[in-house]
Design a protein around this motif. Structure first.
Motif, short mmCIF file in Angstrom:
data_model
loop_
_atom_site.label_atom_id
_atom_site.label_comp_id
_atom_site.label_asym_id
_atom_site.label_seq_id
_atom_site.Cartn_x
_atom_site.Cartn_y
_atom_site.Cartn_z
N VAL A 205 0.86 -1.18 0.00
CA VAL A 205 0.00 0.00 0.00
C VAL A 205 0.89 1.22 0.00
CG1 VAL A 205 -1.74 1.35 1.24
CG2 VAL A 205 -1.88 -1.14 1.26
N ASP A 206 0.72 2.07 -1.01
CA ASP A 206 1.52 3.29 -1.08
C ASP A 206 0.65 4.44 -1.58
OD1 ASP A 206 1.28 2.84 -3.85
OD2 ASP A 206 3.19 1.75 -3.92
N LEU A 207 1.26 5.47 -2.12
CA LEU A 207 0.51 6.64 -2.59
C LEU A 207 -0.34 6.38 -3.83
CD1 LEU A 207 3.11 9.52 -2.11
CD2 LEU A 207 0.93 9.25 -0.92
N GLN B 146 -1.64 5.22 1.48
CA GLN B 146 -0.98 5.72 2.69
C GLN B 146 0.10 6.70 2.31
OE1 GLN B 146 1.74 3.87 5.21
NE2 GLN B 146 2.54 2.36 3.74
N ALA B 147 0.26 7.74 3.13
CA ALA B 147 1.26 8.77 2.85
C ALA B 147 2.60 8.44 3.48
CB ALA B 147 0.75 10.12 3.39
N GLY B 148 2.63 7.54 4.45
CA GLY B 148 3.88 7.19 5.12
C GLY B 148 4.69 6.18 4.34
N THR B 149 5.82 5.81 4.92
CA THR B 149 6.73 4.86 4.25
C THR B 149 6.79 3.52 4.97
OG1 THR B 149 8.60 5.75 5.53
CG2 THR B 149 8.16 6.72 3.35
N PHE C 240 -10.84 6.84 -2.76
CA PHE C 240 -10.06 5.89 -1.96
C PHE C 240 -9.97 6.41 -0.54
CE2 PHE C 240 -6.92 8.76 -3.92
CZ PHE C 240 -6.29 9.27 -2.79
N PHE C 241 -9.55 5.52 0.37
CA PHE C 241 -9.41 5.86 1.78
C PHE C 241 -7.93 6.01 2.14
CE2 PHE C 241 -13.45 3.65 1.45
CZ PHE C 241 -14.28 4.40 2.26
N TRP C 242 -7.65 6.97 2.98
CA TRP C 242 -6.31 7.12 3.54
C TRP C 242 -6.20 6.24 4.78
CZ3 TRP C 242 -2.48 9.19 0.94
CH2 TRP C 242 -2.73 10.17 -0.03
#
Length: 205
Positions: free
Chosen positions: A146-148, A169-172, A192-194
């Motif tokens: 799951v990424d940007l 997701q915005a994190g790494t 989409f959902f964050w």
């Protein structure tokens, strides 16, 4: 007018006249925004089960009860007026009044069931979970990452239904298949959902 008032206050119509006034008052409160259609839901679980058993479930209790009371009152009123001009002796009128009560209630239940059927779809749509209901819930990642720009997860709604949704997701921090994440926002443009990784060893406030 006098004949109408007498019939409304005579047995068996009188049994439903007060209840009808309560129904009218209740819907006036709803019309003026002082109450809502679902105000009676959950007040009496046994009552709700009884309505379901009669085939009147699927709509708010207030709707089902209002229909039964109104139709029963009207049926009793018609029967009382007919009996008052029949010329039968008092004993026969009393016995037939009981029969009018039973028939009026049974007919009201049947007619209410017919009316409730098309209304169920309306209230099912109104109560159906929306995408915003998923915000704040946990989900399980079903894709390899799951990424940007990519990701899917399975989320279970409050009613027990589950759905596969698009997540980003915005994190790494790595999010792989089987990982648990929390949904914290919804993007209507991207649909989409964050999500963010969550450690189940710590409570989520």
């Amino acid at each position: 007018m006098r004949e109408f008032v007498v019939a409304a206050l005579s047995f068996p119509t009188a049994l439903f006249t007060f209840l009808l006034l309560v129904v009218v008052g209740y819907w006036l409160f709803v019309a003026f925004g002082l109450s809502d259609v679902d105000a009676l839901d959950g007040v009496d679980g046994a009552g709700a089960e009884t309505l379901d058993g009669l085939g009147l479930g699927g709509v708010p209790i207030s709707v089902a009860l209002s229909l039964v009371i109104s139709l029963s009152w009207f049926g009793c009123l018609v029967g009382t007026v007919l009996l008052s001009g029949s010329g039968f002796p008092g004993v026969a009128v009393a016995a037939l009044s009981v029969l009018v009560l039973v028939v009026a209630v049974l007919v009201a239940l049947v007619l209410t069931r017919l009316v409730v059927v098309p209304l169920r779809g309306l209230f099912d749509d109104r109560l159906a979970p929306t995408r915003s209901d998923f915000v704040g819930l946990l989900c399980v990642v079903r894709t390899g990452r799951v990424d940007l720009g990519f990701g899917q997860a399975e989320v279970t709604a409050a009613d027990g239904s589950s759905a596969i949704v698009q997540v980003r997701q915005a994190g790494t921090e790595p999010l792989r298949a089987g990982s648990t994440a929390v949904i914290h926002d919804y993007d209507p443009e991207g649909e989409f959902f964050w999500v963010a990784p969550v450690d189940l060893d710590f409570p989520i406030n």
